[in-house]
Design a protein around this motif. Structure first.
Motif, PDB file in Angstrom:
ATOM      1  N   ARG A 185       0.823  -1.217   0.000  1.00 16.80           N
ATOM      2  CA  ARG A 185       0.000   0.000   0.000  1.00 16.80           C
ATOM      3  C   ARG A 185       0.856   1.265   0.000  1.00 16.80           C
ATOM      4  NH1 ARG A 185      -4.079  -1.614   4.708  1.00 16.80           N
ATOM      5  NH2 ARG A 185      -2.298  -2.894   5.280  1.00 16.80           N
ATOM      6  N   HIS A 197      -1.686  -4.916  -4.513  1.00 15.08           N
ATOM      7  CA  HIS A 197      -2.560  -3.765  -4.256  1.00 15.08           C
ATOM      8  C   HIS A 197      -2.747  -2.928  -5.527  1.00 15.08           C
ATOM      9  CE1 HIS A 197      -4.528  -0.569  -2.210  1.00 15.08           C
ATOM     10  NE2 HIS A 197      -3.557   0.278  -2.457  1.00 15.08           N
ATOM     11  N   ASP A 257     -14.118   1.146  -3.052  1.00 11.01           N
ATOM     12  CA  ASP A 257     -13.552   2.474  -3.322  1.00 11.01           C
ATOM     13  C   ASP A 257     -13.252   2.610  -4.809  1.00 11.01           C
ATOM     14  OD1 ASP A 257     -11.109   1.147  -3.680  1.00 11.01           O
ATOM     15  OD2 ASP A 257     -10.449   1.559  -1.643  1.00 11.01           O
ATOM     16  N   LYS A 295     -15.448   6.435  -1.365  1.00 13.95           N
ATOM     17  CA  LYS A 295     -14.935   6.499   0.007  1.00 13.95           C
ATOM     18  C   LYS A 295     -13.890   7.595   0.137  1.00 13.95           C
ATOM     19  CE  LYS A 295     -11.328   3.779   1.134  1.00 13.95           C
ATOM     20  NZ  LYS A 295     -10.529   2.585   1.430  1.00 13.95           N
ATOM     21  N   ARG A 324     -10.860   8.881   2.737  1.00 16.80           N
ATOM     22  CA  ARG A 324     -10.116   8.521   3.941  1.00 16.80           C
ATOM     23  C   ARG A 324      -9.551   9.789   4.558  1.00 16.80           C
ATOM     24  NH1 ARG A 324      -8.247   3.669   5.812  1.00 16.80           N
ATOM     25  NH2 ARG A 324      -8.554   2.469   3.930  1.00 16.80           N
ATOM     26  N   ASP A 331     -12.445  -6.585  -2.688  1.00 17.72           N
ATOM     27  CA  ASP A 331     -11.277  -5.717  -2.495  1.00 17.72           C
ATOM     28  C   ASP A 331     -10.039  -6.595  -2.351  1.00 17.72           C
ATOM     29  OD1 ASP A 331      -9.931  -3.317  -2.196  1.00 17.72           O
ATOM     30  OD2 ASP A 331     -10.908  -2.729  -0.337  1.00 17.72           O
ATOM     31  N   GLY A 339     -12.582  -1.049   8.539  1.00 19.75           N
ATOM     32  CA  GLY A 339     -13.381   0.171   8.422  1.00 19.75           C
ATOM     33  C   GLY A 339     -14.006   0.337   7.050  1.00 19.75           C
ATOM     34  N   THR A 340     -13.202   0.167   6.013  1.00 18.02           N
ATOM     35  CA  THR A 340     -13.696   0.361   4.644  1.00 18.02           C
ATOM     36  C   THR A 340     -14.907  -0.534   4.379  1.00 18.02           C
ATOM     37  OG1 THR A 340     -11.455   0.875   3.906  1.00 18.02           O
ATOM     38  CG2 THR A 340     -13.021   0.183   2.196  1.00 18.02           C
TER      39      THR A 340
END
Ligand code: R5P
Length: 311
Positions: A93, A127, A167, A191, A193, A217, A224-225
């Protein structure tokens, strides 16, 4: 061909070995009293095609160091070709500079693996696909989507399906899953952040009313997402929400968060070993990717096509 396992995901390494009908290479990966890692390979690997299986999940730094030291030991023992097999590639990430004076740690990790002596990399659901370009050695990025699509078709074929990206960054991945499911419609959660580890749902792009939503995802970390997305989808009229996520990072209280969420079920893969909290969570189920990795390793060793696994 030889398979060497680090300590990060021994159950998966054993399952891959069983798929290939091979024994894991006899090696010990252990700690000195001061926590330094020491690796000793107890059989000859000279001239061998060696696959080192190690997910760089938590504790990410220890597991990464273990991988680097294994690769170094193999290189010094004259292995012919060393493939770093990372079912989960930690630090992925951190693939761009989010602001001035910040690192691109995914690139640094790619450099470390290459410099240690790996000749190629095998990983899954990076990712961002372009992280393959951080390596100047051949890198195969597998997809869990076929394994997930088979599970979805077996369980939810009679539902009014819709694939949802939690997202905007995940739209390509979600579209690929929707295509595998016969081009079911796609929705997107917009979304924002505010801070790392916290997410806030803004809008849903697409009509989810009466739909059974499959959130898809690459990673679930704090949860949370996904939990926010599931709540927003139910509020917008979805009849049910399940999530299919490649890597169950699930740090901190994520398993409890999932249990208390609007999600009917969270399906992950075994790219990361489940913590006791994850293993005990009744809403979390795991699919194995051992045959996928076993087959890819076999094809790399045979010099045959890996991409045709996904046709
Ligand atoms: C981010 O872009 C990733 O694809 C995941 O959505 C994210 O890492 C999930 O993190 P969390 O579960 O902490 O919200």
């Amino acid at each position: 061909m030889k398979l060497l396992a680090g300590n990060s995901n021994l159950p998966l390494a054993r399952a891959i070995a069983s798929y290939l009908d091979l024994a894991l290479t006899d090696a010990s990966v252990r700690r000195f009293a001061d926590e330094e890692i020491f690796v000793e390979i107890n059989e000859n690997v000279r001239g061998e095609d060696v696959f080192v299986i190690q997910s760089t999940a938590a504790p990410a730094n220890d597991n990464l160091m273990e991988l680097l030291i294994c690769v170094d030991a193999l290189r010094r023992a004259s292995a012919k070709r060393i493939t770093a097999v990372l079912p989960y590639f930690g630090y992925a990430r951190q693939d761009r500079k989010p602001g001035p004076r910040t690192p691109i740690s995914a690139k640094l990790v790619a450099n470390l693996i290459t410099q240690a002596g790996a000749n190629r990399v095998l990983t899954m659901d990076l990712h961002a696909g372009q992280i393959q370009g951080f390596f100047d050695i051949p890198t195969d990025n597998l997809y869990a989507a076929p394994v997930m699509a088979a599970d979805i078709q077996a369980r939810f074929a009679n539902e009014n399906l819709m694939v949802v990206s939690p997202d905007v960054g995940g739209v390509v991945r979600a579209r690929a899953l929707s295509k595998r499911l016969g081009n079911v419609p796609l929705a997107i959660v917009d979304k924002r952040r505010e801070r790392p580890g916290e997410s806030e749902v803004m809008n849903i792009i697409g009509d989810v009313e009466g739909r059974f939503c499959i959130l898809h995802d690459d990673i679930i970390d704090s949860g949370g997402t996904l939990c926010n997305a599931a709540a927003a989808l139910m509020k917008a009229g979805a009849v049910g929400v399940v999530a299919y996520i490649s890597h169950g990072v699930l740090s901190g209280g994520a398993a409890a968060r999932v249990q208390g969420s609007a999600l009917r079920e969270l399906v992950i893969t075994d790219s990361i070993v489940a913590t006791p909290a994850v293993a005990e969570a009744s809403k979390i189920r795991s699919l194995t990717i051992a045959p996928l990795f076993g087959e890819a390793i076999k094809r790399i060793a045979d010099e045959s096509s890996v991409s045709s696994l996904f046709d």
